[in-house]
Motif scaffolding. Structure first.
Motif, PDB file in Angstrom:
ATOM      1  N   GLY A  20       7.245  -9.610  46.001  1.00 56.38           N
ATOM      2  CA  GLY A  20       6.623  -9.737  44.691  1.00 56.38           C
ATOM      3  C   GLY A  20       5.236  -9.118  44.730  1.00 56.38           C
ATOM      4  O   GLY A  20       4.559  -9.183  45.767  1.00 56.38           O
ATOM      5  N   LEU A  21       4.819  -8.499  43.638  1.00 62.05           N
ATOM      6  CA  LEU A  21       3.537  -7.801  43.607  1.00 62.05           C
ATOM      7  C   LEU A  21       3.035  -7.794  42.167  1.00 62.05           C
ATOM      8  O   LEU A  21       3.804  -7.563  41.227  1.00 62.05           O
ATOM      9  CB  LEU A  21       3.732  -6.369  44.115  1.00 62.05           C
ATOM     10  CG  LEU A  21       2.533  -5.424  44.209  1.00 62.05           C
ATOM     11  CD1 LEU A  21       1.464  -5.970  45.147  1.00 62.05           C
ATOM     12  CD2 LEU A  21       3.002  -4.044  44.694  1.00 62.05           C
ATOM     13  N   GLY A  22       1.751  -8.071  41.988  1.00 61.33           N
ATOM     14  CA  GLY A  22       1.195  -8.067  40.647  1.00 61.33           C
ATOM     15  C   GLY A  22      -0.310  -7.930  40.659  1.00 61.33           C
ATOM     16  O   GLY A  22      -0.957  -8.180  41.682  1.00 61.33           O
ATOM     17  N   ARG A 105       0.646 -15.376  39.657  1.00 66.41           N
ATOM     18  CA  ARG A 105       1.834 -15.749  38.879  1.00 66.41           C
ATOM     19  C   ARG A 105       2.757 -14.549  38.679  1.00 66.41           C
ATOM     20  O   ARG A 105       3.988 -14.690  38.673  1.00 66.41           O
ATOM     21  CB  ARG A 105       1.413 -16.343  37.538  1.00 66.41           C
ATOM     22  CG  ARG A 105       0.796 -17.741  37.663  1.00 66.41           C
ATOM     23  CD  ARG A 105       0.624 -18.396  36.296  1.00 66.41           C
ATOM     24  NE  ARG A 105      -0.066 -19.679  36.428  1.00 66.41           N
ATOM     25  CZ  ARG A 105      -1.328 -19.888  36.084  1.00 66.41           C
ATOM     26  NH1 ARG A 105      -2.063 -18.893  35.596  1.00 66.41           N
ATOM     27  NH2 ARG A 105      -1.884 -21.082  36.233  1.00 66.41           N
ATOM     28  N   LYS A 106       2.187 -13.362  38.488  1.00 62.67           N
ATOM     29  CA  LYS A 106       3.023 -12.166  38.360  1.00 62.67           C
ATOM     30  C   LYS A 106       3.797 -11.904  39.648  1.00 62.67           C
ATOM     31  O   LYS A 106       4.999 -11.594  39.607  1.00 62.67           O
ATOM     32  CB  LYS A 106       2.153 -10.959  38.012  1.00 62.67           C
ATOM     33  CG  LYS A 106       1.605 -10.976  36.595  1.00 62.67           C
ATOM     34  CD  LYS A 106       0.791  -9.724  36.302  1.00 62.67           C
ATOM     35  CE  LYS A 106       0.302  -9.708  34.860  1.00 62.67           C
ATOM     36  NZ  LYS A 106      -0.481  -8.497  34.542  1.00 62.67           N
ATOM     37  N   ALA A 107       3.106 -12.005  40.779  1.00 60.16           N
ATOM     38  CA  ALA A 107       3.784 -11.785  42.064  1.00 60.16           C
ATOM     39  C   ALA A 107       4.837 -12.850  42.319  1.00 60.16           C
ATOM     40  O   ALA A 107       5.946 -12.557  42.798  1.00 60.16           O
ATOM     41  CB  ALA A 107       2.757 -11.752  43.192  1.00 60.16           C
ATOM     42  N   LEU A 108       4.518 -14.100  42.014  1.00 59.60           N
ATOM     43  CA  LEU A 108       5.463 -15.196  42.236  1.00 59.60           C
ATOM     44  C   LEU A 108       6.676 -15.064  41.323  1.00 59.60           C
ATOM     45  O   LEU A 108       7.816 -15.330  41.746  1.00 59.60           O
ATOM     46  CB  LEU A 108       4.762 -16.535  41.988  1.00 59.60           C
ATOM     47  CG  LEU A 108       3.722 -16.957  43.020  1.00 59.60           C
ATOM     48  CD1 LEU A 108       2.873 -18.095  42.477  1.00 59.60           C
ATOM     49  CD2 LEU A 108       4.376 -17.357  44.338  1.00 59.60           C
ATOM     50  N   ALA A 225      -2.131  -9.579  43.857  1.00 63.33           N
ATOM     51  CA  ALA A 225      -1.444 -10.545  44.719  1.00 63.33           C
ATOM     52  C   ALA A 225      -0.083  -9.998  45.130  1.00 63.33           C
ATOM     53  O   ALA A 225       0.501  -9.154  44.436  1.00 63.33           O
ATOM     54  CB  ALA A 225      -1.270 -11.882  43.988  1.00 63.33           C
ATOM     55  N   PHE A 226       0.415 -10.485  46.252  1.00 60.08           N
ATOM     56  CA  PHE A 226       1.774 -10.157  46.679  1.00 60.08           C
ATOM     57  C   PHE A 226       2.349 -11.342  47.438  1.00 60.08           C
ATOM     58  O   PHE A 226       1.622 -12.220  47.908  1.00 60.08           O
ATOM     59  CB  PHE A 226       1.813  -8.885  47.541  1.00 60.08           C
ATOM     60  CG  PHE A 226       1.028  -8.949  48.817  1.00 60.08           C
ATOM     61  CD1 PHE A 226       1.593  -9.449  49.994  1.00 60.08           C
ATOM     62  CD2 PHE A 226      -0.285  -8.493  48.863  1.00 60.08           C
ATOM     63  CE1 PHE A 226       0.865  -9.500  51.175  1.00 60.08           C
ATOM     64  CE2 PHE A 226      -1.022  -8.537  50.034  1.00 60.08           C
ATOM     65  CZ  PHE A 226      -0.441  -9.042  51.203  1.00 60.08           C
ATOM     66  N   VAL A 227       3.672 -11.366  47.529  1.00 59.68           N
ATOM     67  CA  VAL A 227       4.383 -12.338  48.350  1.00 59.68           C
ATOM     68  C   VAL A 227       5.029 -11.575  49.492  1.00 59.68           C
ATOM     69  O   VAL A 227       5.746 -10.587  49.272  1.00 59.68           O
ATOM     70  CB  VAL A 227       5.453 -13.099  47.551  1.00 59.68           C
ATOM     71  CG1 VAL A 227       6.227 -14.054  48.464  1.00 59.68           C
ATOM     72  CG2 VAL A 227       4.814 -13.868  46.397  1.00 59.68           C
ATOM     73  N   LEU A 228       4.758 -12.002  50.711  1.00 64.71           N
ATOM     74  CA  LEU A 228       5.327 -11.385  51.909  1.00 64.71           C
ATOM     75  C   LEU A 228       6.159 -12.413  52.656  1.00 64.71           C
ATOM     76  O   LEU A 228       5.692 -13.541  52.884  1.00 64.71           O
ATOM     77  CB  LEU A 228       4.217 -10.830  52.807  1.00 64.71           C
ATOM     78  CG  LEU A 228       4.683 -10.086  54.053  1.00 64.71           C
ATOM     79  CD1 LEU A 228       3.814  -8.854  54.320  1.00 64.71           C
ATOM     80  CD2 LEU A 228       4.670 -10.983  55.291  1.00 64.71           C
ATOM     81  N   LEU A 359      -1.032   0.358  44.815  1.00 63.97           N
ATOM     82  CA  LEU A 359       0.327   0.192  45.337  1.00 63.97           C
ATOM     83  C   LEU A 359       1.265  -0.335  44.250  1.00 63.97           C
ATOM     84  O   LEU A 359       2.423   0.100  44.135  1.00 63.97           O
ATOM     85  CB  LEU A 359       0.308  -0.759  46.531  1.00 63.97           C
ATOM     86  CG  LEU A 359       1.606  -0.906  47.329  1.00 63.97           C
ATOM     87  CD1 LEU A 359       1.998   0.420  47.980  1.00 63.97           C
ATOM     88  CD2 LEU A 359       1.456  -1.993  48.387  1.00 63.97           C
ATOM     89  N   ASP A 360       0.770  -1.255  43.431  1.00 65.40           N
ATOM     90  CA  ASP A 360       1.570  -1.812  42.342  1.00 65.40           C
ATOM     91  C   ASP A 360       1.937  -0.724  41.336  1.00 65.40           C
ATOM     92  O   ASP A 360       3.082  -0.655  40.849  1.00 65.40           O
ATOM     93  CB  ASP A 360       0.791  -2.939  41.665  1.00 65.40           C
ATOM     94  CG  ASP A 360       1.646  -3.803  40.751  1.00 65.40           C
ATOM     95  OD1 ASP A 360       2.894  -3.729  40.847  1.00 65.40           O
ATOM     96  OD2 ASP A 360       1.075  -4.558  39.945  1.00 65.40           O
ATOM     97  N   MET A 361       0.990   0.135  41.008  1.00 68.15           N
ATOM     98  CA  MET A 361       1.270   1.225  40.080  1.00 68.15           C
ATOM     99  C   MET A 361       2.174   2.272  40.711  1.00 68.15           C
ATOM    100  O   MET A 361       3.078   2.811  40.063  1.00 68.15           O
ATOM    101  CB  MET A 361      -0.042   1.857  39.609  1.00 68.15           C
ATOM    102  CG  MET A 361      -0.921   0.930  38.804  1.00 68.15           C
ATOM    103  SD  MET A 361      -2.334   1.772  38.074  1.00 68.15           S
ATOM    104  CE  MET A 361      -1.532   2.880  36.936  1.00 68.15           C
TER     105      MET A 361
END
Length: 400
Positions: A20-22, A105-108, A225-228, A359-361
């Motif tokens: 997830g990434l935001g 929240r976007k990444a999650l 934010a990101f989830v790894l 990176l998100d873009m």
């Protein structure tokens, strides 16, 4: 299969996945004339330091910069007295926590798991100090449980986005070694525009244009934010990237080239003329050190990138000179740096989260390369680099 990574560690390649990434910017946008107007309210714009800073402000190549403050009405910008560190931290505790939570929240949401499944937080900021840390403030805002392990990095500056990726990866590997799942929420947030009054005061006190800090003309506010996850923590949602390798180095004899220190009325920023030259020169040796790992382990299913031209680049947009020098030195095309240049032109440099925003873009762009190298720089001077492989494309349905 036994492999050796760029740090010389042997062993089986574990899976590390960004799932997830935001990112999130604040609502207000400053244009170059916004700084002109604030400067003219308090200072003689013909004074040598102010005049030079405003010239730099017009020449950065940045069209607009997001800020948590309305340029037309913010008390911090327009009241006669200078703000204090207490004032700036209070703004961060409201606006910075809001930005961080929105990016998280976007990444999650993209990750798709339950909050109760998050095992760790890794966070950073340079623009707010105090205890408890902002990692806990954001964790409470999100509703994360008390058993989530937290790591908060300080002093990493613009390198923070890549530093939290490196630390998150190493936390995930430690969990793998303990045969435990890791689902790590990592975020970076900076609120830098609140420091503009201090930057203007510092410029007004300078008698030589060579001594001017460009921070007031460069920095913006934002969060990413990101989830790894490790293999044991990966769930049903298809990952965005596999994190293949990463590295970090401190560039010798550069400690004084960029600093950020608190004072009574704000933070005093130093960015010398040597920053661009020193940081850009550090890229080729680290890239050359890491690339053989990518090449030599192609048989293990890793990306097979032969040269810098075979990757997309998520380069931290530290300034126009840095972007242009890297493009020339590494022989990169406009397309390879399109996300970096777009973020710089339209949103400026938000310090630690900016490379993650790039990176998100980049991952939402059509027709990109499978392999990506992400690069960040920070005080020290330090360089952070990571190699990633795209797992699938994502339509851009978000807005800032």
């Amino acid at each position: 299969m036994a492999i050796t990574n760029s740090n010389g560690t042997n062993g089986a390649q574990p899976g590390l996945w960004i799932t997830g990434l935001g990112h999130q910017y604040p609502a207000y946008l400053w244009r170059p004339e916004s700084i002109d107007e604030v400067a003219a309210r308090f200072y003689d714009i013909e004074q040598v330091g102010i005049k030079k800073l405003l010239q730099i402000n017009r020449a950065t190549g940045i069209d607009q910069r997001p800020s948590v403050m309305d340029p037309n009405s913010s008390p911090i910008l327009h009241r006669p007295e200078m703000p204090t560190i207490t004032d700036l931290n209070a703004i961060w505790h409201k606006a910075g926590v809001d930005l961080s939570a929105q990016a998280c929240r976007k990444a999650l949401k993209e990750w798709g798991g339950a909050l109760s499944d998050i095992t760790h937080i890794v966070a950073c900021t340079t623009t707010c100090y105090g205890n408890p840390g902002v990692d806990l403030l954001v964790a409470e805002r999100l509703g994360l449980g008390p058993d989530v392990e937290r790591v908060l990095l300080a002093g990493v500056g613009c390198a923070g986005g890549m530093a939290i990726m490196r630390v998150a990866a190493e936390v995930a590997l430690a969990a793998t070694a303990r045969q435990r799942p890791a689902r790590i929420l990592a975020f970076a947030c900076e609120v830098a525009t609140t420091n503009v009054r201090q930057e203007l005061a510092d410029a007004a006190a300078r008698t030589s244009p060579e001594d001017i800090s460009i921070a007031a003309a460069l920095f913006s506010d934002g969060a990413a934010a990101f989830v790894l996850c490790n293999d044991a923590g990966k769930q049903n949602t298809p990952p965005l990237f596999q994190l293949m390798d990463w590295n970090h180095a401190t560039i010798p004899n550069t400690m004084q080239e960029t600093t950020w220190a608190p004072g009574p009325t704000g933070y005093l920023s130093v960015l010398t003329r040597n920053v661009a030259t020193a940081t850009v020169a550090a890229i080729p040796p680290m890239f050359a050190k890491m690339l053989p790992f990518i090449r030599d382990n192609a048989a293990a299913g890793l990306p097979h990138a032969a040269t810098a031209a075979d990757l997309d680049w998520a380069l931290h947009p530290g300034g126009k000179a840095i972007i242009n020098k890297v493009q020339e030195l590494m022989g990169l095309t406009e397309a390879q740096l399109s996300a970096t240049k777009q973020v710089y032109k339209t949103r400026g440099n938000s310090s630690s989260p900016t490379v993650l925003i790039v990176l998100d873009m980049l991952r939402k762009a059509k027709g990109g390369k499978d392999d990506v190298v992400a690069v960040g720089f920070g005080p020290g001077l330090t360089i952070e680099m990571a190699f990633l492989r795209r797992c699938h494309s994502v339509d851009d349905d978000d807005s800032d």
